[in-house]
Every structure is written in structure tokens, then in C-alpha cells.
Design a protein around this motif. Structure first.
Motif, short mmCIF file in Angstrom:
data_model
loop_
_atom_site.label_atom_id
_atom_site.label_comp_id
_atom_site.label_asym_id
_atom_site.label_seq_id
_atom_site.Cartn_x
_atom_site.Cartn_y
_atom_site.Cartn_z
N ALA A 1 1.94 7.91 -5.72
CA ALA A 1 1.55 6.85 -5.77
C ALA A 1 2.76 5.71 -4.78
CB ALA A 1 1.32 6.53 -6.96
N GLU A 2 1.50 5.77 -3.72
CA GLU A 2 2.54 3.78 -3.53
C GLU A 2 1.51 3.11 -3.49
OE1 GLU A 2 2.85 1.29 0.66
OE2 GLU A 2 1.42 2.48 -0.14
N LEU A 3 2.55 1.50 -4.08
CA LEU A 3 1.23 0.65 -4.98
C LEU A 3 1.70 -0.52 -4.12
CD1 LEU A 3 1.63 2.21 -7.79
CD2 LEU A 3 0.75 0.39 -8.23
N GLY A 4 1.19 -0.67 -2.96
CA GLY A 4 1.31 -2.10 -1.76
C GLY A 4 0.17 -3.41 -1.51
N TYR B 1 2.40 -0.42 -14.50
CA TYR B 1 3.93 -0.31 -14.17
C TYR B 1 4.57 -1.10 -13.73
CZ TYR B 1 0.98 4.45 -14.28
OH TYR B 1 0.16 4.91 -14.62
N GLY B 2 4.30 -2.39 -14.11
CA GLY B 2 5.38 -3.17 -14.35
C GLY B 2 5.53 -3.89 -12.66
N VAL B 3 4.73 -3.45 -11.81
CA VAL B 3 4.67 -3.58 -10.42
C VAL B 3 5.68 -4.94 -10.20
CG1 VAL B 3 4.26 -3.65 -7.87
CG2 VAL B 3 4.50 -1.38 -10.00
N MET B 4 6.68 -5.60 -9.26
CA MET B 4 7.40 -7.00 -9.09
C MET B 4 7.45 -6.89 -7.63
SD MET B 4 7.25 -8.47 -11.77
CE MET B 4 7.36 -8.65 -13.71
N SER B 5 7.65 -6.02 -7.44
CA SER B 5 7.91 -5.64 -5.43
C SER B 5 7.23 -4.72 -4.76
CB SER B 5 9.52 -5.61 -5.22
OG SER B 5 9.54 -6.67 -5.61
N ILE B 6 7.48 -4.87 -3.83
CA ILE B 6 5.90 -3.88 -3.02
C ILE B 6 6.60 -3.35 -1.63
CG2 ILE B 6 3.63 -3.93 -3.88
CD1 ILE B 6 2.66 -5.81 -1.79
N PRO B 7 6.79 -2.20 -1.24
CA PRO B 7 6.35 -0.78 -1.57
C PRO B 7 6.90 -0.54 -3.31
CG PRO B 7 6.98 -0.20 0.18
CD PRO B 7 7.77 -1.52 -0.07
N THR B 8 6.42 0.41 -4.02
CA THR B 8 7.05 0.65 -4.81
C THR B 8 6.06 2.52 -4.91
OG1 THR B 8 7.27 -1.26 -6.48
CG2 THR B 8 6.84 0.78 -7.80
N LEU B 9 7.23 3.12 -5.46
CA LEU B 9 6.44 4.35 -5.02
C LEU B 9 6.86 4.98 -6.91
CD1 LEU B 9 8.74 5.89 -1.79
CD2 LEU B 9 5.90 5.16 -2.32
N LEU B 10 5.92 5.32 -7.08
CA LEU B 10 5.87 6.15 -8.61
C LEU B 10 5.09 7.77 -8.78
CD1 LEU B 10 3.12 3.38 -10.15
CD2 LEU B 10 5.01 3.43 -10.66
N SER C 1 10.27 4.43 -7.48
CA SER C 1 11.25 3.28 -6.83
C SER C 1 11.00 2.20 -6.18
CB SER C 1 12.10 4.72 -5.55
OG SER C 1 10.80 4.84 -4.38
N VAL C 2 11.13 1.11 -5.52
CA VAL C 2 11.33 0.10 -4.55
C VAL C 2 11.68 0.22 -3.78
CG1 VAL C 2 11.12 -2.56 -5.46
CG2 VAL C 2 10.98 -1.16 -7.50
N GLY C 3 10.89 -0.78 -2.47
CA GLY C 3 11.28 -1.02 -1.71
C GLY C 3 11.38 0.44 -0.53
N PHE C 4 11.49 0.14 0.74
CA PHE C 4 11.50 0.89 1.80
C PHE C 4 12.42 1.86 1.17
CE2 PHE C 4 13.08 2.78 5.72
CZ PHE C 4 11.73 3.30 6.31
N GLN C 5 11.87 2.93 2.06
CA GLN C 5 12.83 4.15 1.76
C GLN C 5 12.56 5.48 2.72
OE1 GLN C 5 14.69 5.12 -0.70
NE2 GLN C 5 14.12 2.70 -1.50
N PRO C 6 12.81 5.93 3.41
CA PRO C 6 13.47 6.98 4.60
C PRO C 6 13.10 8.56 3.98
CG PRO C 6 15.63 6.49 4.17
CD PRO C 6 14.84 5.58 3.12
N LYS C 7 12.17 9.11 4.61
CA LYS C 7 11.22 10.19 4.58
C LYS C 7 12.03 10.98 3.27
CE LYS C 7 8.42 13.73 6.31
NZ LYS C 7 8.25 14.73 7.53
N GLU C 8 13.56 11.43 4.08
CA GLU C 8 14.51 12.07 3.77
C GLU C 8 14.24 11.63 1.65
OE1 GLU C 8 15.51 10.61 6.73
OE2 GLU C 8 14.23 12.63 7.45
N GLU C 9 14.52 10.42 1.44
CA GLU C 9 14.90 9.66 0.27
C GLU C 9 13.90 10.13 -0.33
OE1 GLU C 9 16.63 8.52 -2.36
OE2 GLU C 9 18.02 8.74 -0.86
N ILE C 10 12.62 9.85 -0.23
CA ILE C 10 11.40 10.03 -1.14
C ILE C 10 11.57 11.93 -1.18
CG2 ILE C 10 9.13 10.11 -0.50
CD1 ILE C 10 9.57 8.10 1.60
N LEU C 11 11.76 12.36 -0.04
CA LEU C 11 11.68 13.98 -1.19
C LEU C 11 13.00 14.35 -1.73
CD1 LEU C 11 10.69 14.78 2.74
CD2 LEU C 11 9.23 15.27 0.89
N ALA C 12 13.79 13.72 -1.62
CA ALA C 12 14.85 13.96 -2.80
C ALA C 12 14.48 13.82 -4.09
CB ALA C 12 15.90 13.66 -1.98
N ILE C 13 13.90 12.29 -4.04
CA ILE C 13 13.35 12.29 -5.49
C ILE C 13 12.51 13.02 -6.25
CG2 ILE C 13 12.49 10.74 -6.68
CD1 ILE C 13 13.76 8.12 -4.44
#
Length: 104
Positions: free
Chosen positions: A22-25, A67-76, A87-99
Motif C-alpha cells: 500500500a502506497e500512501l501518498g 499507521y503513523g504516516v509522517m512523510s510520504i511516500p510511505t509503503l506498507l 518504508s518511508v521515502g523514495f525507493q528504487p524498484k529493486e529495493e521495494i522487491l527486496a523488502i
């Protein structure tokens, strides 16, 4: 398949089955626009069994507060309705998939 927009009232139903990011933005958020193509690719790749939903925090403040979102984008990262990681902030695709892979 495009990323589904969810609201405070549909959030629980949309994250209760399978693996969901879920991307909160917000529409005005530059990092949210930067992360969007990666999330679209992840959502369209049916082999990874990950679906992506997005929540506009301007219109759906209840979910952001829950979910205590203080900064966006936040990924749940949810697995069968349970929050696995955030995770909070921009992440490259590879990092998102790794998580995601840590929890699938």
C-alpha cells in the motif's frame, strides 16, 4: 492492470488477502510521482504475486493516522492483512522487491 485507489473505508478489505503493498501518498508529492512507475511495474508483473494499492492521504487521513504516516511516500507491506514492514521515502524498484521478498 493499473494500481487500485483505495479509501479509508476499503483499505482493510483491499489488504486482507495475499501480499499487498500500500502506497500512501498525495498527488502533489514529487517523490510519490518518482516511485509510481516502479510500483506500476511491480503491480503488473503477475509472476511476483504482489498487488499494489494507493491511498491519497489528503482524502483518507484516517488510514494515514492509523499507521503513523509522517512523510510520504510511505509503503506498507501486508501479508494476509498483517503489516509486515513499512518504508518511508523514495525507493528504487529493486529495493521495494527486496523488502517484499523477505516476507513473501
Amino acid at each position: 492492470m493499473s494500481i487500485k485507489d483505495v479509501t479509508d473505508s476499503t483499505f482493510v478489505d483491499e489488504t486482507k488477502e495475499g501480499f499487498v503493498i500500500a502506497e500512501l501518498g498525495a498527488a502533489w508529492c514529487a517523490p510519490c510521482k518518482m516511485i509510481a512507475p516502479s510500483l506500476e511495474e511491480i503491480n503488473e508483473d503477475q509472476q511476483n504475486n504482489i498487488s499494489v494499492v494507493q491511498v491519497d492521504i489528503d482524502d483518507n487521513q484516517e488510514t494515514a493516522q492509523k499507521y503513523g504516516v509522517m512523510s510520504i511516500p510511505t509503503l506498507l507491506f501486508f501479508k494476509d492483512g498483517e503489516l509486515m514492514e513499512q518504508s518511508v521515502g523514495f525507493q528504487p524498484k529493486e529495493e521495494i522487491l527486496a523488502i517484499a521478498q523477505k516476507h513473501i
